[in-house]
Write a protein that holds these residues in place. Structure first.
Motif, short mmCIF file in Angstrom:
data_model
loop_
_atom_site.label_atom_id
_atom_site.label_comp_id
_atom_site.label_asym_id
_atom_site.label_seq_id
_atom_site.Cartn_x
_atom_site.Cartn_y
_atom_site.Cartn_z
N PHE A 148 0.83 -1.20 0.00
CA PHE A 148 0.00 0.00 0.00
C PHE A 148 0.87 1.26 0.00
O PHE A 148 0.63 2.20 -0.77
CB PHE A 148 -0.93 0.00 1.21
CG PHE A 148 -1.83 1.20 1.29
CD1 PHE A 148 -3.05 1.21 0.62
CD2 PHE A 148 -1.47 2.33 2.00
CE1 PHE A 148 -3.88 2.32 0.68
CE2 PHE A 148 -2.29 3.44 2.06
CZ PHE A 148 -3.50 3.43 1.40
N MET A 149 1.87 1.30 0.86
CA MET A 149 2.72 2.49 0.96
C MET A 149 3.52 2.69 -0.33
O MET A 149 3.72 3.83 -0.77
CB MET A 149 3.64 2.39 2.17
CG MET A 149 2.91 2.26 3.50
SD MET A 149 1.61 3.50 3.78
CE MET A 149 2.61 4.98 4.02
N ALA A 150 3.97 1.60 -0.95
CA ALA A 150 4.69 1.72 -2.22
C ALA A 150 3.78 2.24 -3.32
O ALA A 150 4.18 3.07 -4.15
CB ALA A 150 5.27 0.36 -2.62
N PHE A 156 1.78 9.61 -5.89
CA PHE A 156 2.16 11.00 -5.71
C PHE A 156 3.45 11.36 -6.46
O PHE A 156 4.06 12.39 -6.20
CB PHE A 156 2.33 11.31 -4.22
CG PHE A 156 1.02 11.52 -3.52
CD1 PHE A 156 0.46 12.78 -3.42
CD2 PHE A 156 0.32 10.45 -2.98
CE1 PHE A 156 -0.76 12.98 -2.79
CE2 PHE A 156 -0.90 10.63 -2.34
CZ PHE A 156 -1.43 11.91 -2.25
N SER A 157 3.84 10.52 -7.40
CA SER A 157 5.06 10.77 -8.17
C SER A 157 4.71 11.46 -9.49
O SER A 157 3.79 11.04 -10.20
CB SER A 157 5.78 9.46 -8.45
OG SER A 157 6.88 9.66 -9.30
N GLY A 286 -1.56 11.02 -9.30
CA GLY A 286 -2.25 10.05 -10.13
C GLY A 286 -2.28 10.54 -11.57
O GLY A 286 -3.33 10.61 -12.20
N VAL A 287 -1.09 10.88 -12.09
CA VAL A 287 -1.00 11.59 -13.37
C VAL A 287 -0.93 10.64 -14.57
O VAL A 287 -0.48 11.04 -15.64
CB VAL A 287 0.22 12.55 -13.37
CG1 VAL A 287 0.04 13.61 -12.30
CG2 VAL A 287 1.53 11.79 -13.14
N ASP A 288 -1.38 9.42 -14.41
CA ASP A 288 -1.37 8.45 -15.51
C ASP A 288 -2.15 9.00 -16.71
O ASP A 288 -3.32 9.39 -16.58
CB ASP A 288 -2.02 7.15 -15.04
CG ASP A 288 -1.41 6.64 -13.74
OD1 ASP A 288 -0.62 5.70 -13.79
OD2 ASP A 288 -1.73 7.22 -12.67
N PRO A 289 -1.53 9.03 -17.89
CA PRO A 289 -2.19 9.65 -19.05
C PRO A 289 -3.24 8.73 -19.69
O PRO A 289 -3.12 7.51 -19.66
CB PRO A 289 -1.02 9.88 -20.02
CG PRO A 289 -0.04 8.80 -19.68
CD PRO A 289 -0.16 8.58 -18.20
N VAL A 290 -4.26 9.34 -20.26
CA VAL A 290 -5.29 8.62 -21.01
C VAL A 290 -5.30 9.18 -22.43
O VAL A 290 -5.47 10.38 -22.63
CB VAL A 290 -6.68 8.79 -20.37
CG1 VAL A 290 -7.73 8.03 -21.17
CG2 VAL A 290 -6.67 8.31 -18.92
N ALA A 291 -5.09 8.31 -23.41
CA ALA A 291 -5.02 8.73 -24.81
C ALA A 291 -6.32 8.39 -25.52
O ALA A 291 -6.97 7.37 -25.24
CB ALA A 291 -3.84 8.03 -25.51
#
Length: 328
Positions: A148-150, A156-157, A286-291
């Motif tokens: 969970f912590m990982a 948050f990266s 949570g900056v995962d991109p959506v194309a």
């Protein structure tokens, strides 16, 4: 925590409807609690799909295209990301009671956005301080806590949000709560701005998060007006809900046709136009991109068209605020 279902309600397995509200969430997520309270405030019925608190989330990302935050609202083949936009979609679903009351539209939305960033940032730091985390995770195996912590470190990266140092959160929290206590003592109504709004529900969820352990509960309970107000907001409940499996939700998406696009006439200030291939991502965490293909860009909302082998053709909706858009 999300209330458990008992008795005959647990046995209801209706054939999924294309227009049902489907919330993808997990019980201990504070933003999921915000969405559940929004549904309760509106008195809506919905389907509950439980998702993992940590990545991978293959069933969810089949719908979203990579967006991983919790919660996500599904209506047929339309997928709504971020509680700020979910609130506006629920306002369309049922206009009364209003989340954005007439005359309070700007102040309630702006206050909610401030809470979701500043107050939530403080609450996360306080909840995950060592003493509180030890209680919260006390019954979990060490490997689950480590995972969970990982996961949260990855969440948050790469974005603009950063973890607030514990000493800063402790230092500033009394000021935030004293201001809130004063507001609620003087307000003639039972809610922040007299009548309930998105502002109340936004502020309730980080305080609900703090109430989760005896270590952090006094940070709320030591303020009587705040504690009384929070009880009133949590009293909205979660509406009426029944369980749904992730596979059933994907079948709904595959079988549905996305809703008609909004008819708002808007010229994007950066020149983005319908038909472009773009990437959309949150800017804070949570900056995962959506194309996908940009179908619509309005004052509040961005809509992408994408196709997935499991979800079919979906329209993925994002708020404009807090998200970036780039040409692919």
């Amino acid at each position: 925590m999300l209330r458990s279902l008992v008795g005959s309600e647990m046995c209801i397995r209706d054939s999924p409807s294309m227009s049902e509200l489907i919330l993808h969430h997990y019980p201990t997520s504070p933003f999921a609690e915000k969405a559940r309270l929004l549904l309760g405030f509106k008195g809506l019925s919905w389907r509950s799909v439980k998702i993992s608190p940590v990545m991978p989330k293959p069933d969810l990302t089949a719908l979203t295209g990579g967006y991983r935050k919790t919660p996500v609202l599904q209506v047929g083949a339309d997928i709504y990301c971020d509680t700020a936009l979910i609130a506006r979609r629920l306002e369309q679903e049922k206009s009364s009671p209003a989340l954005f009351p007439e005359g309070l539209e700007m102040i309630s939305a702006a206050f909610a956005a401030w809470v979701d960033s500043v107050v939530f940032q403080h609450a996360v730091t306080l909840v995950f301080q060592p003493e509180s985390a030890a209680v919260r995770f006390g019954k979990l195996p060490p490997e689950a806590v480590k995972a969970f912590m990982a996961d949260r470190a990855g969440l948050f990266s790469g974005g603009s949000a950063s973890r607030l140092p514990l000493e800063v959160a402790k230092h500033q929290w009394p000021t935030l709560m004293a201001r809130l206590e004063q507001q609620l003592q003087r307000e003639p109504g039972d809610f922040l701005f007299g009548q309930p709004s998105i502002a109340d529900i936004a502020l309730a969820h980080p305080l609900w998060f703090l109430k989760g352990t005896p270590v952090t509960a006094p940070l709320v309970d030591d303020y009587p007006a705040v504690a009384g107000w929070l009880a009133r907001v949590l009293g909205f409940g979660h509406g009426s809900f029944t369980e749904m499996s992730a596979e059933e939700a994907l079948e709904v998406s595959r079988s549905a046709t996305p809703a008609a696009l909004p008819d708002e006439q808007f010229v994007d200030p950066n020149g983005f136009k319908a038909g472009q291939q773009v990437v959309i991502a949150a800017t804070d965490y949570g900056v995962d991109p959506v194309a996908g293909e940009l179908l619509f860009a309005g004052t509040e909302e961005l809509i992408l068209r994408r196709e997935d082998p499991r979800a079919g053709v979906v329209h993925v909706h994002f708020p404009r605020l807090g998200f970036r858009i780039q040409a692919q």
